[in-house]
Structures are given as C-alpha cells and as structure tokens.
Design a protein around this motif. Sequence first.
Motif, mmCIF file in Angstrom:
data_model
loop_
_atom_site.group_PDB
_atom_site.id
_atom_site.type_symbol
_atom_site.label_atom_id
_atom_site.label_comp_id
_atom_site.label_asym_id
_atom_site.label_seq_id
_atom_site.Cartn_x
_atom_site.Cartn_y
_atom_site.Cartn_z
ATOM 1 N N LEU A 182 -11.330 -2.297 14.900
ATOM 2 C CA LEU A 182 -11.072 -1.180 13.912
ATOM 3 C C LEU A 182 -10.242 -0.098 14.552
ATOM 4 N N LEU A 183 -10.265 0.099 15.923
ATOM 5 C CA LEU A 183 -9.223 1.105 16.738
ATOM 6 C C LEU A 183 -7.932 0.862 16.431
ATOM 7 N N LEU A 184 -7.491 -0.507 16.394
ATOM 8 C CA LEU A 184 -5.886 -1.007 15.987
ATOM 9 C C LEU A 184 -5.576 -0.623 14.536
ATOM 10 N N PHE A 185 -6.793 -0.782 13.833
ATOM 11 C CA PHE A 185 -6.613 -0.574 12.390
ATOM 12 C C PHE A 185 -6.321 0.835 11.983
ATOM 13 N N ASN A 186 -6.885 1.800 12.477
ATOM 14 C CA ASN A 186 -6.758 2.932 12.355
ATOM 15 C C ASN A 186 -5.490 3.536 12.765
ATOM 16 N N GLU A 187 -5.373 3.136 14.170
ATOM 17 C CA GLU A 187 -3.876 3.308 14.700
ATOM 18 C C GLU A 187 -2.735 2.968 13.831
ATOM 19 N N ALA A 188 -2.940 1.731 13.295
ATOM 20 C CA ALA A 188 -1.655 1.049 12.273
ATOM 21 C C ALA A 188 -1.666 1.991 11.248
ATOM 22 N N LEU A 189 -2.672 2.158 10.528
ATOM 23 C CA LEU A 189 -2.477 3.045 9.334
ATOM 24 C C LEU A 189 -2.064 4.416 9.559
ATOM 25 N N ASP A 190 -2.283 5.096 10.314
ATOM 26 C CA ASP A 190 -1.830 6.250 10.918
ATOM 27 C C ASP A 190 -0.243 6.068 11.435
ATOM 28 N N LYS A 191 0.081 5.056 12.086
ATOM 29 C CA LYS A 191 1.416 4.837 12.563
ATOM 30 C C LYS A 191 2.532 4.776 11.480
ATOM 31 N N HIS A 192 2.137 4.083 10.431
ATOM 32 C CA HIS A 192 3.044 3.660 9.272
ATOM 33 C C HIS A 192 2.507 4.282 8.037
ATOM 34 N N GLU A 193 1.749 5.644 8.243
ATOM 35 C CA GLU A 193 1.146 6.360 6.805
ATOM 36 C C GLU A 193 2.515 6.598 6.001
ATOM 37 N N ALA A 194 3.362 6.904 6.321
ATOM 38 C CA ALA A 194 4.560 7.453 5.549
ATOM 39 C C ALA A 194 5.085 6.125 4.735
ATOM 40 N N PHE A 195 5.364 5.322 5.530
ATOM 41 C CA PHE A 195 5.901 3.999 4.802
ATOM 42 C C PHE A 195 4.802 3.291 3.610
ATOM 43 N N PHE A 196 3.571 3.414 4.018
ATOM 44 C CA PHE A 196 2.526 2.720 3.118
ATOM 45 C C PHE A 196 2.346 3.734 1.951
ATOM 46 N N ILE A 197 2.452 5.069 2.273
ATOM 47 C CA ILE A 197 2.225 6.036 0.905
ATOM 48 C C ILE A 197 3.423 5.913 0.007
ATOM 49 N N LYS A 198 4.635 5.971 0.637
ATOM 50 C CA LYS A 198 5.889 5.745 -0.154
ATOM 51 C C LYS A 198 5.758 4.517 -0.910
ATOM 52 N N CYS A 199 5.558 3.356 -0.470
ATOM 53 C CA CYS A 199 5.135 2.262 -1.281
ATOM 54 C C CYS A 199 4.180 2.220 -2.214
ATOM 55 N N GLY A 200 2.943 3.310 -1.988
ATOM 56 C CA GLY A 200 1.882 3.101 -3.009
ATOM 57 C C GLY A 200 0.961 2.198 -2.548
ATOM 58 N N VAL A 201 0.910 1.943 -1.243
ATOM 59 C CA VAL A 201 -0.423 0.654 -0.992
ATOM 60 C C VAL A 201 -1.184 1.449 -0.030
ATOM 61 N N TYR A 202 -1.049 2.521 0.416
ATOM 62 C CA TYR A 202 -2.041 2.980 1.461
ATOM 63 C C TYR A 202 -3.646 3.147 1.274
ATOM 64 N N LEU A 203 -3.868 3.499 0.057
ATOM 65 C CA LEU A 203 -5.106 3.426 -0.497
ATOM 66 C C LEU A 203 -5.803 1.993 -0.559
ATOM 67 N N ILE A 204 -4.775 0.955 -1.003
ATOM 68 C CA ILE A 204 -4.940 -0.337 -1.038
ATOM 69 C C ILE A 204 -5.583 -0.875 0.437
ATOM 70 N N LEU A 205 -4.732 -0.590 1.207
ATOM 71 C CA LEU A 205 -5.022 -1.034 2.621
ATOM 72 C C LEU A 205 -6.339 -0.409 3.332
ATOM 73 N N GLU A 206 -6.562 0.785 2.992
ATOM 74 C CA GLU A 206 -7.900 1.345 3.327
ATOM 75 C C GLU A 206 -9.108 0.391 3.155
ATOM 76 N N LYS A 207 -8.874 -0.113 1.794
ATOM 77 C CA LYS A 207 -9.809 -1.068 1.441
ATOM 78 C C LYS A 207 -10.293 -2.120 2.442
#
Length: 403
Positions: free
Chosen positions: A291-316
Amino acid sequence: MAHVTLNQYLQQVEEALNEKDGESAARLLSFRHPHIANPRLKIEHPEPKCEEWFNQPLDEMVAAHIKGIWYVSNHDFVEAHACQKIALQAFLRAFQSLKDENWGLPLMFTLVVDLRLFANNADTQLAKKGRGRPGETLEKAAELLMSCFRVCASDTRAAVEDSKKWGMLYLVNQLFKIYFKINKLHLCKPLIRAIESSNLKDQFPISQRVTYRYYVGRKAMFDSDFKSAEEYLTFAFDHCHRSSRKNKRMILIYLLPVKMLLGHMPTSILLKKYDLLQFSDVANAVKWGNLLLFNEALDKHEAFFIKCGVYLILEKLKIITYRSLFKKVSLIMKTHQLPVSAFETALRFMQVNDIDSDEVECILANLIYTGYIRGYMSHQHKKLVISKQNPFPSPQSIGLSSS
C-alpha cells in the motif's frame, strides 16, 4: 503545385470533380497538402474567379477553401474555421444531390478533419483573447458533422458498393474526438447504437474500426464497464498497425488500468517497450499488496495519470492492493479467525497511521461485499472470520463491474 497559377489550380480541381476522382479532389482541397503554401493561392476574395469555373454550390466550396488559405497564412483560425464551415456546407449540398454515388466520401473526410482541426485552433485563439466559452467552436463543428452523418446514414436506396453509409464510421470517429475533447461523452451513445445496428459494422476499413473500438473502450472504462472496456481496447491494440507505435502506446494507457482492475498485471517488458514505466510501481504494489508503494506511485506520477484521465481509475486498484496485503496477514496468522488489530498493524506498517479499528472494519466489509474476501465480520469479537476454502479469490475470477 507550389508554383501553379490560380487558373491552373482551378483547372485541376475542375478535372478531379468532373472525373469523379474523390481522392484527387480531397488532396486539392486539403489543408495538409503543399498547395496551401503557394503564394499565388493566397487570395482574400476568390469568389468571382471561382464562379467562372464552377456551378453552385461547388463554386462556394472552392472559393471558401482558397479564402481559408488566405486566413491560415495570416494565422487567423477563427476566420479559417468559418471558411471551412462554408466549404463543407456547400459540399454537403452537392453530395446530397448525388444519387447512388459515393465517390465524394474521401473529399468529405478531408473537409471534416480540417474543420475539426480549425475549430480546435479557433477555440484556442478565442480563449487567449478571452472570448467565447471553452469548446464552443468545436461544439458547433460537431453539429455540422452530425448533418454529414445524417446524410450518410439515410442513404438506404443505393447498392452497398455505392452507398454513402460507408462514410458513417469515419464521421463517428471524428465526432468521438470532439465529444471527448469537450467532455460530452453522453453524446456518443446514439452514435454507438447506430454503428452497432449497421450491417456494415464489421466491413468498415480496419483503421476506422480500431479508432472506433479505442473510443468506445475508453467510454466503457469511464462508465465502469471494465469487461467491455477490456474487449474493445484489446481489439484496438491487437489490430492497430505494428508500425503505429504512438497509437499502440495511447491505447495501452487505457488498457493497462482496465487489465489491472480485472487482475491482469502488465509485464515489465511490455512497459519498457512502450515507455510506460509510470505503471510499473502501481502494478507491483497491487500485486504484492504494498500500500505504501501504491500511494507513492500515484503521487509520483500524478500529473501524468491526471493528464491521461486514468488517475481515478487507478485509485480503484487500492481495493485489490488491500486484498493482497490482507491475504499476506492471513498467511502469517495461519487461522481463519483473524483479529481486526492484525490488519490495523499491517496498515500502520504501510504508514497508514491515521486509521482506527472501525475504519479497518469498513475496509474489510467492503472487501467482503465486493467478493475479494470470502467470510464475515464479527463486530462483537473484533474479528474477521474467513472461509476455509479459497478465502481470497483471485481478482481475475471477480473483475469489477462497478466500484
């Protein structure tokens, strides 16, 4: 073409139209063709000369194109879009009058693409000047594209090979591009219905079918219909031309989260091949319950995932990460009656410090509800009682219809 006179150019256009050569006409009336750089064709008022060469409404179409060249050379995309709109409207009147003929489809495709591109540029220019609302020009362009679609869809009398219906899917794909851009995905639904009910749906060119499946797959993903999304996006990826690396990468950006939600983690080889290592830590975290790595990965690449429109999907994917982590807890404890405190300790180990036993129970209850844990909560004894047979079903066997 770069040095022809206006009369020579008009003669070439006339010959292409008279010979019903849609491909040549498309090139001569395209803004992605070298002739637009010809200084002899940069004319602000070409109408009188065009009237000498063409009958209505073709004179309007050609004049609007030449006038568009003038405005493009002056970087005025608002006026260029207005000209392109006139050109497409004139073409549509001529095209509609052609019975049992579809040779003009390549020309229509070219006019439609240029209209969409100009509308996009016009919206950008208007936004910089503080005029209009976002996407307004694109929205108006979509209305004209719908007129083209209706002309093609209503051609029921012609033989299959001469039918204007062959233009339907290309137009739908252009409309998809607009609707996704202006965030009006609900407008895609009637278009999807029209294509799915068409007897040509499996006969359109493969490139058009790949684009169609890509957008329908993305829409299914946003609608949380992940099984359908996987089907459509997998088709798009598998049938996309192997040399179209950029397109295959674009498809994967949406296919990867869908696959992961359904329990299929990507290989590092695939991620390296398409330069999508942003997903690597996410996939590993989900797989190992980190879970720690998961949260860190989402934070680290947040800008890329949001730009692509997949951030909320990945949160699932967090729920599957919980499932993997809690499965490890059960393997360590070696009992089917697991204290909630053990899961709380595991979460604190993952630096989730702002959590109490009630919140842990909520997470466990959600995992039971979604089928990731087979068992029940004993709130009185603060324990999770898990099934003795396959208490943590694999994500592949469950999938997500909604979340």
